[in-house]
Design a protein around this motif. Structure first.
Motif, PDB file in Angstrom:
ATOM      1  N   ILE A  26      27.292   3.864  26.617  1.00  0.00           N
ATOM      2  CA  ILE A  26      26.219   4.179  25.677  1.00  0.00           C
ATOM      3  C   ILE A  26      26.257   5.672  25.384  1.00  0.00           C
ATOM      4  CG2 ILE A  26      23.718   4.222  25.340  1.00  0.00           C
ATOM      5  CD1 ILE A  26      23.638   1.818  27.322  1.00  0.00           C
ATOM      6  N   GLY A  27      26.400   6.011  24.124  1.00  0.00           N
ATOM      7  CA  GLY A  27      26.494   7.420  23.761  1.00  0.00           C
ATOM      8  C   GLY A  27      27.662   8.108  24.411  1.00  0.00           C
ATOM      9  N   GLY A  28      28.739   7.366  24.651  1.00  0.00           N
ATOM     10  CA  GLY A  28      29.918   7.939  25.280  1.00  0.00           C
ATOM     11  C   GLY A  28      29.836   8.070  26.784  1.00  0.00           C
ATOM     12  N   VAL A  29      28.739   7.603  27.397  1.00  0.00           N
ATOM     13  CA  VAL A  29      28.534   7.719  28.844  1.00  0.00           C
ATOM     14  C   VAL A  29      28.518   6.334  29.476  1.00  0.00           C
ATOM     15  CG1 VAL A  29      26.953   8.501  30.664  1.00  0.00           C
ATOM     16  CG2 VAL A  29      27.206   9.845  28.564  1.00  0.00           C
ATOM     17  N   ALA A  30      29.268   6.155  30.557  1.00  0.00           N
ATOM     18  CA  ALA A  30      29.299   4.880  31.276  1.00  0.00           C
ATOM     19  C   ALA A  30      28.018   4.720  32.089  1.00  0.00           C
ATOM     20  CB  ALA A  30      30.511   4.812  32.181  1.00  0.00           C
ATOM     21  N   HIS A  31      27.264   3.660  31.785  1.00  0.00           N
ATOM     22  CA  HIS A  31      26.018   3.356  32.483  1.00  0.00           C
ATOM     23  C   HIS A  31      26.232   2.160  33.404  1.00  0.00           C
ATOM     24  CE1 HIS A  31      24.397   5.883  29.330  1.00  0.00           C
ATOM     25  NE2 HIS A  31      23.158   5.753  29.782  1.00  0.00           N
ATOM     26  N   HIS A  32      25.856   2.322  34.645  1.00  0.00           N
ATOM     27  CA  HIS A  32      25.907   1.214  35.591  1.00  0.00           C
ATOM     28  C   HIS A  32      24.712   0.301  35.358  1.00  0.00           C
ATOM     29  CE1 HIS A  32      24.783  -0.396  39.716  1.00  0.00           C
ATOM     30  NE2 HIS A  32      25.895  -1.017  39.425  1.00  0.00           N
ATOM     31  N   VAL A  33      24.967  -0.996  35.199  1.00  0.00           N
ATOM     32  CA  VAL A  33      23.914  -1.971  34.889  1.00  0.00           C
ATOM     33  C   VAL A  33      24.026  -3.156  35.839  1.00  0.00           C
ATOM     34  CG1 VAL A  33      22.866  -3.401  33.097  1.00  0.00           C
ATOM     35  CG2 VAL A  33      24.090  -1.311  32.452  1.00  0.00           C
ATOM     36  N   ALA A  34      22.905  -3.618  36.360  1.00  0.00           N
ATOM     37  CA  ALA A  34      22.865  -4.808  37.215  1.00  0.00           C
ATOM     38  C   ALA A  34      21.912  -5.821  36.596  1.00  0.00           C
ATOM     39  CB  ALA A  34      22.405  -4.450  38.622  1.00  0.00           C
ATOM     40  N   VAL A  35      22.357  -7.086  36.538  1.00  0.00           N
ATOM     41  CA  VAL A  35      21.548  -8.159  35.959  1.00  0.00           C
ATOM     42  C   VAL A  35      21.457  -9.311  36.951  1.00  0.00           C
ATOM     43  CG1 VAL A  35      21.266  -9.751  34.033  1.00  0.00           C
ATOM     44  CG2 VAL A  35      22.308  -7.508  33.640  1.00  0.00           C
ATOM     45  N   ASP A  36      20.249  -9.786  37.212  1.00  0.00           N
ATOM     46  CA  ASP A  36      20.031 -10.889  38.148  1.00  0.00           C
ATOM     47  C   ASP A  36      18.975 -11.831  37.580  1.00  0.00           C
ATOM     48  OD1 ASP A  36      21.410  -9.829  40.856  1.00  0.00           O
ATOM     49  OD2 ASP A  36      20.310  -8.170  39.945  1.00  0.00           O
ATOM     50  N   GLY A  37      19.026 -13.096  38.018  1.00  0.00           N
ATOM     51  CA  GLY A  37      17.961 -14.038  37.716  1.00  0.00           C
ATOM     52  C   GLY A  37      18.076 -14.712  36.361  1.00  0.00           C
ATOM     53  N   THR A  38      17.037 -15.466  36.033  1.00  0.00           N
ATOM     54  CA  THR A  38      16.981 -16.198  34.767  1.00  0.00           C
ATOM     55  C   THR A  38      15.565 -16.124  34.211  1.00  0.00           C
ATOM     56  OG1 THR A  38      16.445 -18.264  35.921  1.00  0.00           O
ATOM     57  CG2 THR A  38      18.767 -17.847  35.456  1.00  0.00           C
ATOM     58  N   GLY A  39      15.444 -16.378  32.930  1.00  0.00           N
ATOM     59  CA  GLY A  39      14.139 -16.382  32.289  1.00  0.00           C
ATOM     60  C   GLY A  39      13.964 -15.190  31.374  1.00  0.00           C
ATOM     61  N   PRO A  40      12.738 -14.922  30.941  1.00  0.00           N
ATOM     62  CA  PRO A  40      12.473 -13.770  30.079  1.00  0.00           C
ATOM     63  C   PRO A  40      12.956 -12.476  30.733  1.00  0.00           C
ATOM     64  CG  PRO A  40      10.544 -15.196  30.210  1.00  0.00           C
ATOM     65  CD  PRO A  40      11.514 -15.691  31.239  1.00  0.00           C
ATOM     66  N   VAL A  41      13.367 -11.521  29.921  1.00  0.00           N
ATOM     67  CA  VAL A  41      13.967 -10.293  30.441  1.00  0.00           C
ATOM     68  C   VAL A  41      12.892  -9.318  30.913  1.00  0.00           C
ATOM     69  CG1 VAL A  41      15.372  -8.275  29.857  1.00  0.00           C
ATOM     70  CG2 VAL A  41      16.002 -10.542  28.993  1.00  0.00           C
ATOM     71  N   CYS A  42      13.158  -8.711  32.071  1.00  0.00           N
ATOM     72  CA  CYS A  42      12.308  -7.660  32.629  1.00  0.00           C
ATOM     73  C   CYS A  42      13.212  -6.494  33.016  1.00  0.00           C
ATOM     74  CB  CYS A  42      11.543  -8.167  33.851  1.00  0.00           C
ATOM     75  SG  CYS A  42      10.517  -6.910  34.647  1.00  0.00           S
ATOM     76  N   VAL A  43      12.928  -5.310  32.496  1.00  0.00           N
ATOM     77  CA  VAL A  43      13.733  -4.120  32.777  1.00  0.00           C
ATOM     78  C   VAL A  43      13.013  -3.268  33.813  1.00  0.00           C
ATOM     79  CG1 VAL A  43      14.876  -2.107  31.802  1.00  0.00           C
ATOM     80  CG2 VAL A  43      14.591  -4.161  30.404  1.00  0.00           C
ATOM     81  N   LEU A  44      13.707  -2.938  34.907  1.00  0.00           N
ATOM     82  CA  LEU A  44      13.140  -2.112  35.969  1.00  0.00           C
ATOM     83  C   LEU A  44      13.763  -0.723  35.904  1.00  0.00           C
ATOM     84  CD1 LEU A  44      13.304  -4.654  38.958  1.00  0.00           C
ATOM     85  CD2 LEU A  44      11.424  -4.284  37.339  1.00  0.00           C
ATOM     86  N   LEU A  45      12.936   0.300  35.764  1.00  0.00           N
ATOM     87  CA  LEU A  45      13.397   1.680  35.601  1.00  0.00           C
ATOM     88  C   LEU A  45      12.966   2.502  36.814  1.00  0.00           C
ATOM     89  CD1 LEU A  45      12.160   2.062  31.921  1.00  0.00           C
ATOM     90  CD2 LEU A  45      14.477   1.453  32.660  1.00  0.00           C
ATOM     91  N   ALA A  46      13.940   3.084  37.504  1.00  0.00           N
ATOM     92  CA  ALA A  46      13.661   3.834  38.729  1.00  0.00           C
ATOM     93  C   ALA A  46      13.274   5.274  38.424  1.00  0.00           C
ATOM     94  CB  ALA A  46      14.884   3.808  39.645  1.00  0.00           C
TER      95      ALA A  46
END
Length: 272
Positions: A7-27
């Motif tokens: 994204i924007g030329g920068v490699a972002h580490h992404v983890a995806v788990d589970g099923t159902g509607p999407v929920c984004v957790l931001l640390a």
């Protein structure tokens, strides 16, 4: 699934788990995707849980530019795009500490993509000072890195800051023993005031659409009457429900993952 998204030329580490509607957790500042680990097994049966490391955090590449409120909101949208989440599919956004700024900015700038908003012991700045000290943070980061501070002290500082840290020692060394994460945290901290000021400006120009999506402020007063007053004031300002995670320290996701999940599911049910 644990991919990387550019994204924007920068490699972002992404983890995806589970099923159902999407929920984004931001640390929060200096934290990583695995700091949400206690929450994921409780939430994944009900939600598709998306976590990503901001540039210079976790396993993501260094930042290409200083953070801004608008930039972080657009970053969340870009991660969703990279994962193939349609813009017509609203998501629940959960922001902890400084990431509360990012989550709220996303809800204001991308209201059609927001189903619900949960702020977990979010940062609060009533009169932010938008100072920018990028040069100082970079010089300091370079000096500390050259002295070998990250490798020597990074993991120990993490362990001291996070009580009862459940993360494996090898993972802590892999993440916090690097100059990349030290520099990322310094850069984000240097622009804390600017991001807070940017969000304040967005509140004036991009009001949250009334009734479009519910908001919950989940606070950890931890005996501080002043902090509780500020969190309650934030809830009133946003027209949000106020909840207290007691007992809990600032890292609510580690101390009270059940409270986080309950807030997410309750707020999501209101959105539905």
């Amino acid at each position: 699934m644990t991919p990387f998204a550019r994204i924007g030329g920068v490699a972002h580490h992404v983890a995806v788990d589970g099923t159902g509607p999407v929920c984004v957790l931001l640390a929060g500042l200096g934290l990583s995707w695995f700091d949400w680990d206690p929450v994921v097994p409780l939430l994944a049966p009900h939600r598709t849980v998306v976590r990503f490391d901001r540039p210079g955090h976790g396993l993501s590449a260094p930042a290409a530019a200083p953070p801004t409120a608008t930039g972080e909101a657009d970053r969340i949208a870009a991660v969703l795009d990279a994962l193939g989440v349609p813009g017509t599919e609203p998501v629940t956004v959960v922001g902890h500490s400084i990431a509360g700024f990012h989550a709220e900015a996303f809800a204001r700038l991308h209201p059609g993509r927001t189903a619900a908003l949960v702020l977990v012991d979010s940062s609060v700045e009533e009169r932010p000072r938008p100072t920018r000290t990028t040069a100082v943070s970079r010089i300091l980061g370079a000096a500390l890195s050259a002295a070998g501070v990250p490798a020597a002290l990074g993991p120990a500082v993490r362990r001291a800051a996070v009580r009862h840290d459940p993360a494996p020692t090898a993972l802590i060394r892999r993440v916090y023993g690097t100059s990349r994460v030290l520099r990322g945290a310094l850069l984000e901290n240097a622009h804390y005031g600017a991001v807070a000021a940017g969000l304040l400006a967005l509140r004036a120009t991009h009001p949250l659409p009334p009734g479009l999506h519910p908001v919950t402020v989940l606070a950890a007063p931890d005996g501080s009457a002043r902090w509780e007053r500020r969190q309650r004031a934030l809830a009133r300002r946003l027209g949000a429900r106020y909840e207290a995670a007691v007992p809990s320290g600032h890292l609510v996701m580690l101390d009270r993952p059940d409270a986080v999940v309950r807030a997410v599911l309750r707020t999501g049910q209101e959105a539905a």
